[in-house]
Design a protein around this motif. Structure first.
Motif, PDB file in Angstrom:
ATOM      1  N   ARG A 129      -1.623  -4.259  -2.498  1.00 33.18           N
ATOM      2  CA  ARG A 129      -1.100  -3.232  -1.595  1.00 33.18           C
ATOM      3  C   ARG A 129       0.342  -3.552  -1.224  1.00 33.18           C
ATOM      4  O   ARG A 129       0.676  -4.672  -0.848  1.00 33.18           O
ATOM      5  N   VAL A 130       1.200  -2.520  -1.313  1.00 34.61           N
ATOM      6  CA  VAL A 130       2.601  -2.688  -0.960  1.00 34.61           C
ATOM      7  C   VAL A 130       3.093  -1.598  -0.021  1.00 34.61           C
ATOM      8  O   VAL A 130       4.234  -1.603   0.382  1.00 34.61           O
ATOM      9  N   GLY A 131       2.252  -0.671   0.344  1.00 33.30           N
ATOM     10  CA  GLY A 131       2.686   0.464   1.162  1.00 33.30           C
ATOM     11  C   GLY A 131       2.826   0.125   2.628  1.00 33.30           C
ATOM     12  O   GLY A 131       2.414  -0.926   3.107  1.00 33.30           O
ATOM     13  N   ARG A 132       3.440   1.068   3.349  1.00 31.23           N
ATOM     14  CA  ARG A 132       3.562   0.929   4.801  1.00 31.23           C
ATOM     15  C   ARG A 132       2.231   1.206   5.479  1.00 31.23           C
ATOM     16  O   ARG A 132       1.269   1.616   4.835  1.00 31.23           O
ATOM     17  N   LYS A 133       2.211   1.034   6.778  1.00 28.17           N
ATOM     18  CA  LYS A 133       1.036   1.339   7.570  1.00 28.17           C
ATOM     19  C   LYS A 133       0.728   2.832   7.437  1.00 28.17           C
ATOM     20  O   LYS A 133       1.627   3.679   7.550  1.00 28.17           O
ATOM     21  N   ASN A 134      -0.536   3.163   7.161  1.00 31.53           N
ATOM     22  CA  ASN A 134      -1.009   4.538   6.967  1.00 31.53           C
ATOM     23  C   ASN A 134      -0.376   5.246   5.771  1.00 31.53           C
ATOM     24  O   ASN A 134      -0.397   6.471   5.695  1.00 31.53           O
ATOM     25  N   ASP A 135       0.221   4.525   4.880  1.00 29.50           N
ATOM     26  CA  ASP A 135       0.804   5.102   3.659  1.00 29.50           C
ATOM     27  C   ASP A 135       0.524   4.154   2.487  1.00 29.50           C
ATOM     28  O   ASP A 135       1.417   3.464   2.006  1.00 29.50           O
ATOM     29  N   PRO A 136      -0.722   4.124   2.029  1.00 29.34           N
ATOM     30  CA  PRO A 136      -1.066   3.134   1.009  1.00 29.34           C
ATOM     31  C   PRO A 136      -0.474   3.452  -0.359  1.00 29.34           C
ATOM     32  O   PRO A 136      -0.530   4.578  -0.832  1.00 29.34           O
ATOM     33  N   SER A 137       0.104   2.454  -0.963  1.00 30.23           N
ATOM     34  CA  SER A 137       0.485   2.502  -2.380  1.00 30.23           C
ATOM     35  C   SER A 137       0.264   1.095  -2.916  1.00 30.23           C
ATOM     36  O   SER A 137       0.269   0.125  -2.160  1.00 30.23           O
ATOM     37  N   PHE A 138       0.022   1.024  -4.198  1.00 26.78           N
ATOM     38  CA  PHE A 138      -0.401  -0.244  -4.774  1.00 26.78           C
ATOM     39  C   PHE A 138       0.361  -0.557  -6.040  1.00 26.78           C
ATOM     40  O   PHE A 138       0.791   0.338  -6.752  1.00 26.78           O
ATOM     41  N   ARG A 139       0.487  -1.845  -6.316  1.00 27.74           N
ATOM     42  CA  ARG A 139       0.965  -2.324  -7.606  1.00 27.74           C
ATOM     43  C   ARG A 139      -0.267  -2.741  -8.398  1.00 27.74           C
ATOM     44  O   ARG A 139      -1.211  -3.283  -7.828  1.00 27.74           O
ATOM     45  N   VAL A 140      -0.226  -2.515  -9.689  1.00 24.12           N
ATOM     46  CA  VAL A 140      -1.254  -3.061 -10.570  1.00 24.12           C
ATOM     47  C   VAL A 140      -0.649  -4.335 -11.128  1.00 24.12           C
ATOM     48  O   VAL A 140       0.386  -4.298 -11.804  1.00 24.12           O
ATOM     49  N   VAL A 141      -1.258  -5.474 -10.793  1.00 19.60           N
ATOM     50  CA  VAL A 141      -0.664  -6.763 -11.134  1.00 19.60           C
ATOM     51  C   VAL A 141      -1.649  -7.641 -11.883  1.00 19.60           C
ATOM     52  O   VAL A 141      -2.867  -7.481 -11.782  1.00 19.60           O
ATOM     53  N   VAL A 142      -1.089  -8.571 -12.654  1.00 18.30           N
ATOM     54  CA  VAL A 142      -1.875  -9.618 -13.301  1.00 18.30           C
ATOM     55  C   VAL A 142      -1.647 -10.880 -12.477  1.00 18.30           C
ATOM     56  O   VAL A 142      -0.503 -11.280 -12.250  1.00 18.30           O
ATOM     57  N   VAL A 143      -2.748 -11.463 -11.992  1.00 17.60           N
ATOM     58  CA  VAL A 143      -2.645 -12.660 -11.140  1.00 17.60           C
ATOM     59  C   VAL A 143      -3.642 -13.707 -11.608  1.00 17.60           C
ATOM     60  O   VAL A 143      -4.617 -13.403 -12.287  1.00 17.60           O
ATOM     61  N   ASP A 144      -3.359 -14.952 -11.221  1.00 18.14           N
ATOM     62  CA  ASP A 144      -4.345 -16.012 -11.406  1.00 18.14           C
ATOM     63  C   ASP A 144      -5.204 -15.978 -10.150  1.00 18.14           C
ATOM     64  O   ASP A 144      -4.713 -16.196  -9.039  1.00 18.14           O
ATOM     65  N   SER A 145      -6.472 -15.669 -10.288  1.00 24.49           N
ATOM     66  CA  SER A 145      -7.321 -15.402  -9.134  1.00 24.49           C
ATOM     67  C   SER A 145      -7.449 -16.602  -8.199  1.00 24.49           C
ATOM     68  O   SER A 145      -7.697 -16.431  -7.014  1.00 24.49           O
ATOM     69  N   LYS A 146      -7.256 -17.802  -8.684  1.00 29.06           N
ATOM     70  CA  LYS A 146      -7.376 -18.992  -7.834  1.00 29.06           C
ATOM     71  C   LYS A 146      -6.138 -19.189  -6.957  1.00 29.06           C
ATOM     72  O   LYS A 146      -6.231 -19.547  -5.800  1.00 29.06           O
ATOM     73  N   GLU A 147      -4.953 -18.968  -7.515  1.00 25.34           N
ATOM     74  CA  GLU A 147      -3.717 -19.252  -6.788  1.00 25.34           C
ATOM     75  C   GLU A 147      -3.188 -18.066  -5.981  1.00 25.34           C
ATOM     76  O   GLU A 147      -2.555 -18.247  -4.950  1.00 25.34           O
ATOM     77  N   ALA A 148      -3.418 -16.851  -6.448  1.00 29.79           N
ATOM     78  CA  ALA A 148      -2.821 -15.680  -5.822  1.00 29.79           C
ATOM     79  C   ALA A 148      -3.339 -15.430  -4.412  1.00 29.79           C
ATOM     80  O   ALA A 148      -2.654 -14.814  -3.600  1.00 29.79           O
ATOM     81  N   LYS A 175       1.523 -14.552  -5.347  1.00 27.03           N
ATOM     82  CA  LYS A 175       2.410 -14.385  -6.497  1.00 27.03           C
ATOM     83  C   LYS A 175       1.670 -13.707  -7.641  1.00 27.03           C
ATOM     84  O   LYS A 175       0.534 -14.047  -7.956  1.00 27.03           O
ATOM     85  N   ALA A 176       2.359 -12.780  -8.272  1.00 26.45           N
ATOM     86  CA  ALA A 176       1.811 -12.089  -9.426  1.00 26.45           C
ATOM     87  C   ALA A 176       2.483 -12.619 -10.680  1.00 26.45           C
ATOM     88  O   ALA A 176       3.682 -12.937 -10.674  1.00 26.45           O
ATOM     89  N   ILE A 177       1.743 -12.721 -11.759  1.00 24.76           N
ATOM     90  CA  ILE A 177       2.313 -13.143 -13.029  1.00 24.76           C
ATOM     91  C   ILE A 177       3.163 -12.020 -13.601  1.00 24.76           C
ATOM     92  O   ILE A 177       4.267 -12.241 -14.078  1.00 24.76           O
ATOM     93  N   GLU A 178       2.631 -10.789 -13.534  1.00 21.17           N
ATOM     94  CA  GLU A 178       3.370  -9.639 -14.049  1.00 21.17           C
ATOM     95  C   GLU A 178       2.896  -8.372 -13.345  1.00 21.17           C
ATOM     96  O   GLU A 178       1.705  -8.209 -13.074  1.00 21.17           O
ATOM     97  N   VAL A 179       3.823  -7.480 -13.061  1.00 22.89           N
ATOM     98  CA  VAL A 179       3.494  -6.160 -12.522  1.00 22.89           C
ATOM     99  C   VAL A 179       3.352  -5.223 -13.719  1.00 22.89           C
ATOM    100  O   VAL A 179       4.292  -5.042 -14.492  1.00 22.89           O
ATOM    101  N   VAL A 180       2.165  -4.630 -13.883  1.00 19.55           N
ATOM    102  CA  VAL A 180       1.907  -3.792 -15.055  1.00 19.55           C
ATOM    103  C   VAL A 180       1.707  -2.321 -14.710  1.00 19.55           C
ATOM    104  O   VAL A 180       1.329  -1.529 -15.576  1.00 19.55           O
TER     105      VAL A 180
END
Length: 160
Positions: free
Chosen positions: A8-27, A32-37
């Motif tokens: 989630r990257v949106g403001r309060k009451n204005d949701p928007s999202f990035r689709v990201v590739v992450v390492d589930s243990k560290e993120a 941190k995201a490995i790549e924004v896809v």
């Protein structure tokens, strides 16, 4: 383990999202995201995805979250069915609505199947009738008819 999920990257009451590739243990701790896809705007229903990069990460072994899987299926990037991501703790009304939706989908599938079968049966029947019509009719022998002689009917005399 690599995950393709929403961030989630949106403001309060204005949701928007990035689709990201992450390492589930560290993120979870670093964010941190490995790549924004791609990106997904929930309010305007706009989704932008980098299909080639998503397929690459999936080929390397990245798993998708249920919501991202549904987005990929909806946009035709991945083949398959959408996953039910609704909460398991639904209220009575929501449970009834989900059940009604499933019942309607099943009924529509059955009706479509029945219509296809009826169409096949009708086509088979038309083929039978056309085969019968195309067969030459056998000549019917005429039966000679005898002329019946008419017998004269005696005339009645009027009563006086």
């Amino acid at each position: 383990m690599l995950m393709v999920r929403l961030q989630r990257v949106g403001r309060k009451n204005d949701p928007s999202f990035r689709v990201v590739v992450v390492d589930s243990k560290e993120a979870a701790q670093s964010g941190k995201a490995i790549e924004v896809v791609g990106s997904h705007d929930a309010r305007n229903k706009k989704t932008e995805l980098k299909a080639d990069r998503i397929k690459y990460w999936m080929s390397v072994g990245a798993q998708t979250s249920q919501t991202v899987n549904n987005l990929l299926v909806k946009n035709g990037i991945v083949e398959g069915k959408a996953v039910d991501v609704s909460s398991k703790k639904l209220g009575k009304k929501a449970t009834a609505a989900v059940a009604a939706t499933k019942a309607a989908e099943e009924k529509a599938a059955k009706d479509k199947e029945a219509a296809a079968e009826a169409k096949k049966a009708e086509e088979a029947k038309e083929e039978e009738t056309s085969a019968v019509e195309e067969a030459p009719a056998e000549p019917v022998a005429e039966v000679p008819t005898e002329e019946v002689a008419e017998t004269p009917v005696p005339e009645e005399k009027p009563a006086e």
